[in-house]
Design an enzyme around this catalytic site. Sequence first.
Site, PDB file in Angstrom:
ATOM      1  N   PRO A  58       6.440   4.492   5.892  1.00  8.19           N
ATOM      2  CA  PRO A  58       5.651   5.364   6.784  1.00  8.19           C
ATOM      3  C   PRO A  58       5.144   4.707   8.067  1.00  8.19           C
ATOM      4  CG  PRO A  58       4.326   4.664   4.921  1.00  8.19           C
ATOM      5  CD  PRO A  58       5.710   4.113   4.678  1.00  8.19           C
ATOM      6  N   CYS A  66       0.830  -1.209   0.000  1.00 11.77           N
ATOM      7  CA  CYS A  66       0.000   0.000   0.000  1.00 11.77           C
ATOM      8  C   CYS A  66       0.867   1.264   0.000  1.00 11.77           C
ATOM      9  CB  CYS A  66      -0.931   0.008   1.206  1.00 11.77           C
ATOM     10  SG  CYS A  66      -2.239  -1.220   1.080  1.00 11.77           S
ATOM     11  N   HIS A  67       1.771   1.374   0.970  1.00 16.03           N
ATOM     12  CA  HIS A  67       2.540   2.611   1.068  1.00 16.03           C
ATOM     13  C   HIS A  67       4.025   2.364   1.268  1.00 16.03           C
ATOM     14  CE1 HIS A  67      -1.620   3.440   2.333  1.00 16.03           C
ATOM     15  NE2 HIS A  67      -1.487   4.438   1.475  1.00 16.03           N
ATOM     16  N   GLY A  68       4.487   1.128   0.958  1.00 15.43           N
ATOM     17  CA  GLY A  68       5.919   0.870   0.898  1.00 15.43           C
ATOM     18  C   GLY A  68       6.619   0.677   2.222  1.00 15.43           C
TER      19      GLY A  68
END
Lengths: 419, 298, 180
Positions: free
Chosen positions: C154, C139-141
């Site tokens: 994150p 999703c956001h690494g």
Amino acid sequence: MSGYSTYKPQSPFMQWLERRLPIASLIHSSFIAYPTPRNLNYWWTFGGILTFMLGVQIVTGVVLAMHYTPQVDFAFDSVESIMRDVNYGWLLRYIHANGASFFFLAVYIHIARGMYYGSYKEPREVLWILGVILYLLMVVTGFMGYVLPWGQMSFWAATVITNLFSALPGIGDPIVTWLWGGYAVGNPTLNRFYSLHYLLPFIIAGVVVLHIWALHVVGQNNPTGVEPKTEKDTVAFTPYATVKDAFFIGLFCILFAYFIFYIPNYLQHSDNYIPANPGQTPTHIVPEWYYLPFYAILRAIPNKLAGVIALGLAIISLAFLPWLDTSRVRSANYRPAYRVFLLVFFAAVIGLGYLGSQEPTGGYVIAARILTLYYFGFLYVILPLLGLFETTKPLPNSISESVLREGSPAGASAPASGA
Amino acid sequence: MKFHRMKFPRGILALAVAAALTAFGSFAVRAQEADAPPRLSWSFAGPFGIYDPAQLQRGFKIYREVCSNCHSLKLVSFRNLADPGGPGFTEAQAAAIAASFQVTAGPNDQGQMYQRPGQIADYFPPPFPNEQAARAALGGKLPPDMSTLAKARSYEWGFPWFILDAFRMYQEDGPDYIHAIITGYTDPPPGFVLPPGGQYNKYFPGHAIGMPKPLSDGQVQYTDGTPMTVDQYGRDVAAFLMWAAEPTLDARKRLGFQVMIFLIVFTGLLYFTKKRVWHDVLHDAELQRPRAPTEYQH
Amino acid sequence: MTAAATAEPTRRDFLYIATAAVGSVGAAAALSPLVSQMNPDASTIAAGAPVDVDLGSIQPGQIIQVFWRSKPIFIFNRTPKDIKLAQDADWQSLRDPQPDSARVKQGHEQWLVVIGICTHLGCIPLPHQGGFDGWFCPCHGSQYDSSGRIRQGPAPLNLQLPPYEFLSASRIRIGENSQA
């Protein structure tokens, strides 16, 4: 709805809002300053009770929909899961199930009050017809809701009621198949009934707005049937009508709570705790009590098509009351003959209700036929003729005068009218 | 308001009398299909009645030893046995009861369903895997599921009893009926022809019931000194089934009492508020002033 | 008369306030079932019981996924290389500093059991991906190492540990032990 308001916005924000959306003054003029006849009795509180019940049904219904599964294999079990596992699920379901009954109880009293005091007469015809539409919507909504628990009565009610349409020559069977979405009542039927049962209450709420709008245009009728003439004849809606409505809603809730908490299944047919079985019809199939009078009319007539037409006509005819009743006097208090015929009519409806719950054999059929005959005779023969021949009592000059005459603490010199 | 208070209620009274006459008058009383079940006194009847845990435990013993051989109880979970307002088993006892049943679980990693001891979150396993299996084993008969049975059985007492029952808070028609069926096995009267596989029961509609007499005296052992009679078994198992069908009865009556008290107090306050608000209108000097009828003409 | 006239408004106000107060209490009480019904029901709570998992069939280096309380649980049979990487990392400099020993059961260092939910916004990270021998969240690494610790991206916290215990060397029970 406007015109009564003396509302002047005080704060800068309300003044700002008033120039853009005058909602505060609309509410003020509709529910605060709105003049109501000062002599309304408690039978007039049922409009407020009905609004309250609509709110109760929508709130509990939306909540129940969060836990209900509209699928034939899960519907019954999901209702039972609501009863057993969901926090306060039993309370919400018993409120909703008994709420339907109390909604109908209130609407029947509301209709009876309208008939007794001639509330359908000029200029309140549109108000009355909107009311009949509301009742029809309630009938359809209540029926579809009854199907959702998917018990034996749910299933067979759905089958019997949808089959009413099969009486229509030629188009009947295609219509029934279309309603079912299959060759019999089944999953597609349950699913669409669920969808519509969720939708219709909001349509009811919309028509209620029209109903109240029409009411506020023509003003409320009152027990004398004489229109308010001076300011002395009316009081402001708030606090006078609101507190009175609130008191009677409280009394109504006590009765409602008695059923919810102490006899929650009294109005429920025990067969509906048996899961739906498409292979076996219950031995004695009856609709919910609030449909029984019309069910009796249906069964009283030996011809299938004629029975269905009579059933429909029995409800639709109410919409024609403003024109069937030829009398200029509104209130039954001043129409002694009408009053007797009307009370017999009410008794006939209750009698039909009892007969509708019994098996259609022998004397029961004959009695149902007599009462059905009176039902339609009252509407289509007695009402039109009575207005032409009846001797009515003298009407008071105004509401205040009637209040004075009866409410005089100095001892009634004048006899109470219409008693 | 006083103005028309007297008229309408009198009308309603007339109406009720008329309805009663219409309903009652001149019709022959229908011949009842079966005897009326006797009305017993139940611990859970009335506004404050709640279940007797000891009775529910005895009823559960009967269900487990006798009824469960044929009847499922699929909406009741083992955890319910320890729920407040129920038979009052401890959580450990309920887990032990669960473990004594074999339930079907799976599929496992090999794709097979398998049997394992029940856990507290499991539901009572049915005696037959499906309807067809039950019919095949029981000569074509299908014993109903017992989860909602006590609310799914009733008896029509007819007019005017159904009105009186609303005031008497009578909601025990299901347990009365179940007790009656269990105790109602007799020899058929002379001339009564039983269909094959049927038993005569004086309380069953049509009298020919498929279920053989399920209980006889002394069949289930009670350890608490309660008489081991069919009558007592009937009472206990009916109470247990009422709990199975309505496990929230205790909570309902407790909350109901609080709600009733609140509503009565609140409605009383509203009544006095209403009287205060209307006081000035009803005692308006200007309105009481004598006036000529011409004052109303417009 | 004068006394009555001054006393009356007070009594009246009290009545109105009392009625409004009782009404408000009733309305608030009526709201509580409507709020409470959205909480997990009794069957959901009961179904959150512990889950037993047999570890025997998990190959070295393999990560399997099981469910407990509807949450994915990763069970990682770590190779000696994975264990060494996890233990040798300079854990004090990590975003959510935790030694590997705090994330496994003593004597069972081979087994890492974590809740497979990215601590960023709840996606399920992909096993054996990313630069740290652990997980990579698509999703956001976010990237997690072979101890399930956040290393890059994150997410603010390490992958959470479910309550579990070893019943035997090759069998674990995930979840709180029941009250029984």
